[in-house]
Scaffold this motif. Structure first.
Motif, PDB file in Angstrom:
ATOM      1  N   VAL A 319       0.848  -1.195   0.000  1.00  0.00           N
ATOM      2  CA  VAL A 319       0.000   0.000   0.000  1.00  0.00           C
ATOM      3  C   VAL A 319       0.882   1.244   0.000  1.00  0.00           C
ATOM      4  CG1 VAL A 319      -1.859   1.252   1.152  1.00  0.00           C
ATOM      5  CG2 VAL A 319      -1.761  -1.256   1.305  1.00  0.00           C
ATOM      6  N   PHE A 320       0.716   2.066  -1.033  1.00  0.00           N
ATOM      7  CA  PHE A 320       1.422   3.344  -1.091  1.00  0.00           C
ATOM      8  C   PHE A 320       0.516   4.442  -0.536  1.00  0.00           C
ATOM      9  CE2 PHE A 320       3.356   0.761  -4.462  1.00  0.00           C
ATOM     10  CZ  PHE A 320       4.689   0.852  -4.109  1.00  0.00           C
ATOM     11  N   ASN A 321       1.109   5.400   0.156  1.00  0.00           N
ATOM     12  CA  ASN A 321       0.362   6.482   0.810  1.00  0.00           C
ATOM     13  C   ASN A 321      -0.755   5.904   1.701  1.00  0.00           C
ATOM     14  OD1 ASN A 321       1.830   8.542  -0.611  1.00  0.00           O
ATOM     15  ND2 ASN A 321       0.557   8.110  -2.407  1.00  0.00           N
ATOM     16  N   LEU A 386       2.904   5.542   9.276  1.00  0.00           N
ATOM     17  CA  LEU A 386       3.361   4.466   8.402  1.00  0.00           C
ATOM     18  C   LEU A 386       4.206   4.967   7.250  1.00  0.00           C
ATOM     19  CD1 LEU A 386       0.104   2.307   8.188  1.00  0.00           C
ATOM     20  CD2 LEU A 386       1.916   2.259   9.903  1.00  0.00           C
ATOM     21  N   GLY A 387       4.404   6.292   7.190  1.00  0.00           N
ATOM     22  CA  GLY A 387       5.196   6.858   6.115  1.00  0.00           C
ATOM     23  C   GLY A 387       4.513   6.714   4.777  1.00  0.00           C
ATOM     24  N   TYR A 388       5.293   6.394   3.748  1.00  0.00           N
ATOM     25  CA  TYR A 388       4.774   6.361   2.385  1.00  0.00           C
ATOM     26  C   TYR A 388       4.372   4.968   1.905  1.00  0.00           C
ATOM     27  CZ  TYR A 388       6.525  11.139   1.881  1.00  0.00           C
ATOM     28  OH  TYR A 388       6.754  12.484   2.030  1.00  0.00           O
ATOM     29  N   ASP A 442       8.313   0.424 -11.725  1.00  0.00           N
ATOM     30  CA  ASP A 442       9.719   0.730 -11.488  1.00  0.00           C
ATOM     31  C   ASP A 442       9.810   1.924 -10.540  1.00  0.00           C
ATOM     32  OD1 ASP A 442       8.899   2.861 -13.046  1.00  0.00           O
ATOM     33  OD2 ASP A 442      10.115   2.312 -14.782  1.00  0.00           O
ATOM     34  N   ALA A 443      11.015   2.396 -10.296  1.00  0.00           N
ATOM     35  CA  ALA A 443      11.236   3.488  -9.342  1.00  0.00           C
ATOM     36  C   ALA A 443      10.487   4.758  -9.741  1.00  0.00           C
ATOM     37  CB  ALA A 443      12.729   3.772  -9.221  1.00  0.00           C
ATOM     38  N   THR A 444      10.448   5.051 -11.045  1.00  0.00           N
ATOM     39  CA  THR A 444       9.767   6.258 -11.510  1.00  0.00           C
ATOM     40  C   THR A 444       8.271   6.200 -11.228  1.00  0.00           C
ATOM     41  OG1 THR A 444      11.415   6.528 -13.273  1.00  0.00           O
ATOM     42  CG2 THR A 444       9.327   7.720 -13.512  1.00  0.00           C
ATOM     43  N   LYS A 445       7.672   5.041 -11.503  1.00  0.00           N
ATOM     44  CA  LYS A 445       6.247   4.862 -11.262  1.00  0.00           C
ATOM     45  C   LYS A 445       5.935   4.983  -9.773  1.00  0.00           C
ATOM     46  CE  LYS A 445       1.957   3.399 -11.898  1.00  0.00           C
ATOM     47  NZ  LYS A 445       0.911   4.220 -12.547  1.00  0.00           N
ATOM     48  N   ILE A 446       6.748   4.368  -8.951  1.00  0.00           N
ATOM     49  CA  ILE A 446       6.525   4.408  -7.505  1.00  0.00           C
ATOM     50  C   ILE A 446       6.647   5.838  -6.985  1.00  0.00           C
ATOM     51  CG2 ILE A 446       7.504   3.709  -5.276  1.00  0.00           C
ATOM     52  CD1 ILE A 446       8.127   0.991  -6.590  1.00  0.00           C
ATOM     53  N   ASP A 447       7.651   6.569  -7.456  1.00  0.00           N
ATOM     54  CA  ASP A 447       7.818   7.966  -7.034  1.00  0.00           C
ATOM     55  C   ASP A 447       6.610   8.806  -7.430  1.00  0.00           C
ATOM     56  OD1 ASP A 447      10.249   7.428  -5.925  1.00  0.00           O
ATOM     57  OD2 ASP A 447      11.430   8.156  -7.631  1.00  0.00           O
ATOM     58  N   SER A 448       6.057   8.517  -8.591  1.00  0.00           N
ATOM     59  CA  SER A 448       4.883   9.254  -9.064  1.00  0.00           C
ATOM     60  C   SER A 448       3.677   8.994  -8.173  1.00  0.00           C
ATOM     61  CB  SER A 448       4.569   8.856 -10.511  1.00  0.00           C
ATOM     62  OG  SER A 448       3.378   9.475 -10.952  1.00  0.00           O
ATOM     63  N   ILE A 449       3.478   7.743  -7.793  1.00  0.00           N
ATOM     64  CA  ILE A 449       2.359   7.387  -6.905  1.00  0.00           C
ATOM     65  C   ILE A 449       2.483   8.123  -5.581  1.00  0.00           C
ATOM     66  CG2 ILE A 449       1.284   5.514  -5.602  1.00  0.00           C
ATOM     67  CD1 ILE A 449       2.126   3.628  -7.886  1.00  0.00           C
TER      68      ILE A 449
END
Length: 514
Positions: A319-321, A386-388, A442-449
């Motif tokens: 779970v992101f955010n 829980l952070g990000y 990938d890292a870019t997608k995760i950073d965007s989320i």
């Protein structure tokens, strides 16, 4: 041969984690005689000798030969040719009982962990003692069957090497080092001599090193090595933590190794091709692919009061955010008292209050008398507890891996600081690693989320096991590694393993506060 085995199996597997009493043996014998069966081919000397020798060597597993009636078996064997038919039958029954009990202990440990720890949630390893006994006797492969019941983990094998090494060390009679001083490069003290002797004993300092009062460079290197082996900050500064580790005796370390051997017998035989392992006392997470550790992350684990449970599971989703629902223990001990003192305690933490029907309760309407009936949810964001990211896996303890809004804690060396869940340093890197096989993450997608601060749950496609384990000793590159027993599990376990436990010595049940 086979007809008596199910009955004997039922009796002795049931009693397999304790001592087999005379009454239990008699009960099994009565059942066997009632069916008029004959215990089969223990008449082969090779089978008997292999079992007796294996039981003798159980001490190398950290177990006790007397638990498997070693002396009784020796006595029977020494006069085997003079035994009566009835005595041979009794001997063969004892051989079967000892065999089943020993392979049961090798497969799942002598002690049942759930009888000691309420927070230990690992399934028993499967063992068909009936079939194993039949196969071992008929194929005359008693030794091989016993060997195959032992844990195959490299750490277990290396721990056995460590047990031999530490047991062969000369008995030490060091008195505890008592000092309030700190020592570093350039220090001069008679206490330095005592420390040097201790380091020489543990082979961290060369025996040729001069036992002077001076803290020189070679002594500093030895201290750093000792600190590294004990999970301390390897800075060469001798303070309270280093002195405490130096004061642990050889016998205490030997007992620690024996306790850890038992725990490895509890752990799953197959950790999974791809898995992650959290070792609670070492405050780290290892990501493993095949047999190789590919990444290591620092973690924060539960305090002694709010212990992180030991468990095995599989990662289900990430779970992101995430939002964070305040758990009962933190609610009772932190949030409610804090809010009673100052209503801003909740608003400053971006927490929303809901009643039982899911209706939002304004902070002005909050009542301490109804505090336990409310649900408290913290919104996503940088300050979320829980952070990000949160990594979920099914378990009975409501724990998970997650980010944190207190990232400064990872600088600390001793990180038993959480409320039970496992906080991970660089958790987005861990998430990227876990999702490496999922297209588009990938890292870019995760950073965007993360950037858009919208909660998103990603289901795992790759099967990755997660194991939260507890081991305080291992053998690595020819050196013994020890960690602080942060939950004080080792002493009681050793006493139980050696049949010395008394309930007034150590608390027998571990109670976990959620």
């Amino acid at each position: 041969m086979k007809s008596f085995l199910p009955i004997l199996f039922c009796f002795f597997i049931y009693f397999g984690c304790g001592n087999i009493t005379n009454s239990e043996i008699a009960l099994a014998e009565k059942s066997i005689k009632k069916l008029e069966v004959v215990i089969g081919d223990w008449k082969t000397k090779k089978n008997r000798k292999q079992l007796i020798e294996a039981i003798k060597e159980s001490i190398l597993e950290g177990l006790t030969p007397s638990d498997y009636s070693y002396s009784k078996l020796i006595a029977f064997e020494e006069k085997y040719n003079d035994l009566s038919e009835l005595e041979i039958e009794t001997y063969e029954k004892q051989l079967s009982a000892s065999f089943i009990k020993y392979i049961s202990h090798l497969s799942n440990g002598k002690i049942k962990p759930r009888e000691i720890y309420t927070d230990w949630d690992i399934k028993k390893n499967k063992i068909d003692a009936d079939s194993l006994l039949t196969y071992a006797i008929e194929k005359k492969e008693v030794e091989d069957v016993i060997k195959n019941c032992k844990p195959k983990h490299t750490i277990y094998s290396q721990l056995k090497t460590a047990l031999i090494a530490i047991s062969s060390m000369p008995k030490e009679d060091f008195k505890p080092i008592i000092t309030s001083e700190k020592f570093n490069l350039g220090s001069k003290s008679k206490t330095v001599i005592l420390i040097k002797k201790r380091l020489q004993y543990w082979n961290d300092l060369s025996k040729k090193d001069t036992l002077s009062e001076f803290y020189d460079e070679s002594f500093g290197n030895a201290i750093k090595q000792f600190q590294q082996r004990h999970g301390l900050e390897a800075d060469g500064v001798i303070g309270k933590g280093t002195i405490q580790a130096l004061n642990v005796t050889q016998e205490q370390r030997r007992r620690q190794i024996i306790a850890n051997l038992e725990r490895w017998r509890w752990f799953p035989r197959d950790l999974g091709i791809n898995h992650i392992v959290v070792n609670i006392p070492n405050f780290n997470l290892h990501a493993v692919q095949g047999k190789d550790t590919t990444k290591i992350f620092k973690v924060v684990v539960g305090t002694e009061k709010r212990r992180t449970p030991v468990l095995s599971s599989k990662i289900d989703n990430i779970v992101f955010n995430p939002t964070w629902t305040v758990p009962p223990t933190i609610l009772k001990e932190d949030l409610i008292p804090g809010t009673i003192k100052n209503r801003k305690y909740i608003t400053n933490r971006n927490i929303t209050i809901y009643d039982k029907k899911g209706k939002e309760i304004p902070i002005g309407n909050w009542r301490s008398s109804l505090a336990d009936d409310y649900k408290y949810v913290q919104s996503p964001g940088e300050n979320n507890a829980l952070g990000y990211v949160k990594i979920n896996f099914p378990n009975n303890h409501s724990v998970y891996l997650h980010d944190t809004n207190h990232r400064e804690l990872f600088v600390k060396n001793m990180r038993s600081l959480s409320s039970g869940c496992v906080r991970v340093e660089n958790p987005l890197k861990l998430a990227e690693y876990l999702l490496y096989n999922k297209e588009g993450y990938d890292a870019t997608k995760i950073d965007s989320i993360v950037f858009f601060k919208k909660t998103k749950t990603v289901k795992m496609e790759e099967e990755i096991d997660v194991h939260i384990l507890y081991f305080t000793a291992w053998y690595e590159d020819g050196t013994m590694q020890f960690r602080n027993d942060i939950y004080n599990y080792d002493p009681e376990l050793f006493l139980r393993l050696t049949n010395q436990f008394r309930s007034n010595l150590v608390t027998p049940v571990r109670v976990v506060n959620k």
